[in-house]
Scaffold this motif. Sequence first.
Motif, short mmCIF file in Angstrom:
data_model
loop_
_atom_site.label_atom_id
_atom_site.label_comp_id
_atom_site.label_asym_id
_atom_site.label_seq_id
_atom_site.Cartn_x
_atom_site.Cartn_y
_atom_site.Cartn_z
N LEU A 229 32.30 94.29 72.63
CA LEU A 229 32.04 95.60 72.07
C LEU A 229 33.15 95.76 70.76
CD1 LEU A 229 30.18 97.89 72.16
CD2 LEU A 229 31.99 99.23 73.35
N GLU A 230 32.37 95.78 69.58
CA GLU A 230 33.12 96.00 68.36
C GLU A 230 33.84 97.46 67.94
OE1 GLU A 230 30.03 95.49 68.91
OE2 GLU A 230 28.67 96.78 67.75
N HIS A 231 34.80 97.26 67.36
CA HIS A 231 35.29 98.74 67.02
C HIS A 231 35.97 98.47 65.56
CE1 HIS A 231 34.77 100.26 70.91
NE2 HIS A 231 35.40 99.19 71.31
N ALA A 258 34.19 85.45 66.77
CA ALA A 258 33.84 85.33 65.37
C ALA A 258 32.79 86.51 65.12
CB ALA A 258 33.23 83.97 64.84
N HIS A 259 31.62 86.63 65.97
CA HIS A 259 30.59 87.68 66.19
C HIS A 259 31.29 89.06 66.23
CE1 HIS A 259 26.70 89.48 67.53
NE2 HIS A 259 27.50 90.31 67.88
N GLU A 260 32.29 89.07 66.95
CA GLU A 260 32.69 90.64 67.25
C GLU A 260 33.72 90.96 65.79
OE1 GLU A 260 31.94 92.46 69.25
OE2 GLU A 260 30.72 91.06 70.51
N PHE A 261 34.42 89.92 65.29
CA PHE A 261 35.38 90.24 64.30
C PHE A 261 34.55 90.47 62.84
CE2 PHE A 261 38.48 89.24 60.86
CZ PHE A 261 39.41 89.98 61.23
N PHE A 262 33.27 89.93 62.94
CA PHE A 262 32.57 90.02 61.81
C PHE A 262 31.88 91.61 61.66
CE2 PHE A 262 28.56 89.58 58.99
CZ PHE A 262 29.01 89.12 58.02
N HIS A 263 31.88 91.95 63.00
CA HIS A 263 31.44 93.49 62.96
C HIS A 263 32.29 94.64 62.36
CE1 HIS A 263 27.62 93.41 65.33
NE2 HIS A 263 28.33 93.09 66.49
N ALA A 264 33.66 94.12 62.25
CA ALA A 264 34.69 95.10 61.86
C ALA A 264 34.21 95.23 60.20
CB ALA A 264 35.94 94.31 61.64
N PHE A 292 22.71 93.98 61.71
CA PHE A 292 23.91 94.34 62.57
C PHE A 292 24.20 93.18 63.59
CE2 PHE A 292 23.05 98.84 60.99
CZ PHE A 292 23.63 98.62 59.75
N GLU A 293 23.17 92.78 64.23
CA GLU A 293 23.47 92.04 65.24
C GLU A 293 22.96 90.60 65.09
OE1 GLU A 293 25.71 92.47 67.70
OE2 GLU A 293 25.74 94.82 67.56
N GLY A 294 21.79 90.57 64.86
CA GLY A 294 21.04 89.22 64.53
C GLY A 294 21.94 88.42 63.51
N TYR A 362 16.44 91.35 69.18
CA TYR A 362 16.67 91.60 67.79
C TYR A 362 17.73 90.79 67.45
CZ TYR A 362 19.49 95.31 69.72
OH TYR A 362 20.17 96.31 70.34
N TYR A 363 18.53 90.14 68.35
CA TYR A 363 19.69 89.14 68.30
C TYR A 363 19.16 87.80 68.02
CZ TYR A 363 23.42 92.19 70.67
OH TYR A 363 24.32 93.14 70.69
N GLU A 364 18.12 87.50 68.96
CA GLU A 364 17.55 86.26 68.81
C GLU A 364 16.77 86.01 67.63
OE1 GLU A 364 15.39 84.85 72.22
OE2 GLU A 364 15.86 82.90 71.83
#
Length: 584
Positions: A229-231, A258-264, A292-294, A362-364
Amino acid sequence: MPQPATHEFEVEMRVPALPGHETAELVFPTWAPGSYLVRDFVRHVIGLTVSDARGRTLARERLDKQRWRIQTAGRPFVVRYRVFAFEASVRTSFLDDSHGYWNGTSVFFHVAGELARPCRVTVVPPSRAGWHVATALAPVARARNSYAAADFDELVDAPFEIGRHETRAFKVGRTKFELALYGRCNADTGRLVDILRRIVTATGRMFGGFPFDRYLFIVHALPIGSGGLEHRASVTMDIAGLSFEDDAGYRRFADLAAHEFFHAWNVKRIQDAALARVDYTRENYTRLLWLFEGFTDYLAHIIMLRAGVTRERDLYRMLAEDWPKYATRPGRNETPLDELSYEAWIKQYKPSENFINRSVSYYERGFWAGMALDIQMRLATAGRRGLPEMFRRLWERFGRRGRPVDEADVRDAAAAIGGRRFDRFFDRAIRGTDELDLPALWRRAGLEVKARPEWDQRGKPPAERDDVRARRARAWTGIDLHPERMLVRNVVPDSPAWRAGITFGDDIVAVDGARVNPATFARRVGDNKPGTRVAIAYFRRDLLREATLTLAESPARTWTVTADAHAKAGAAAVRAGWLGMARR
Ligand SMILES: [Zn+2]
């Protein structure tokens, strides 16, 4: 947390005087930003008391499941309650004798209309346990275990890890990164830190620096991994602690990080209006979760390549493994991506048995749509610009300036980077339900792509061939079984089993009168050629039934994806730009 074994946090919330307000409304959040489901965290709140500064109980009225009106006469008041914290997930809270963790929306009340007030948290770990605290919030000087947040949003956007976790730190430029690792883990921690360092460096390079001075990775090593979970300045990642027995374990860790850090950037700073101003009491509808996710899922793979954590061949293998899973999902073209995003609250996070047949994540679909757009932008710019540059533009023009984005802004950014409009793509892939033809794009980007029926052995090295086995894999029922039990998980629409009326939860016991188990079901089916009629006996709600179905030919394909050694110079340039090889 005086008694961690009870799994109860004891919370005391002190609210200052609110002059001019006879009453104050206490509100408990109902969802955790980043995870789009109403979770009613308040169900874990017990023993609520509200008193004034002298300890006198204040009158209160419960307004609904998550709101109380308190008669405060504008004076300071104190709220005390306990939170049962026994759900080990990134979005909830957990306490036992090994550690405490919380994601703020599962433990903190706020006062309605006062979200903008600064907050201060003091953590009192169990006495003599030697526990320490990790959080992205800034420590308050000369106050033990006290942390400050500018407002409620920041307070609940900074999860806390409290315990005897292992800590590591490193710097990239002037920015400090920390790892707080809890749990039993068979990874080489030094290699995890190296992966994080590479990932953050490659991502920072993509965006031209970091939007924070300090960033914290909270990593929980648990029996099974369940994601992150991103913050804004931290992340919590729940990983399978004992899964580092081969390189694939480290690759999965890198992918998640990598996924979570890109969310920053993407979703925590590049946001639409719905997520920029969070309403904690109800669903917040956004049409951009594909972005935001895909797209984040997709960029994670590009970042891993640029970070040198994976190689081109890893990407090709992923394409060959994951594309057929997507390309055979019956529900992949039923609902537009923007609609899938909007209904995340009722579908993605509350999937029915039928989700796989009539919908898609929507991720996939967003992942493949992101790749399709990236390749199309590369094709338009001789490989030079694509999705990373589009995100850099969205960051500089919107995220960095605190301006929300909408789909039109994304379309404009793609056009500015790609040198032409991509409205046809957005209309069809995001707003529409057209098939995404990735293999055609891969070929134009200098890849060689082959798909062969699983039962076709031609082209396989002789040592790997097993003609008998291959022949027996040709007959197909359309039944997807639970891996350990004989329960039907899904029946592919329009498959033989679908036409014969077999459905979710049917408990299969025999094929043509021979008892089957998870190991032998496929073998008994394989005794027959496509076109043969077979009898399937099964229990449905404890009543024995039988269906006769006509076996079809398996639609399964084995894909191989490789770099095309004979690609023309133009296609090779697109490939080099796309996979970041030109930038190493
Ligand atoms: Zn995500």
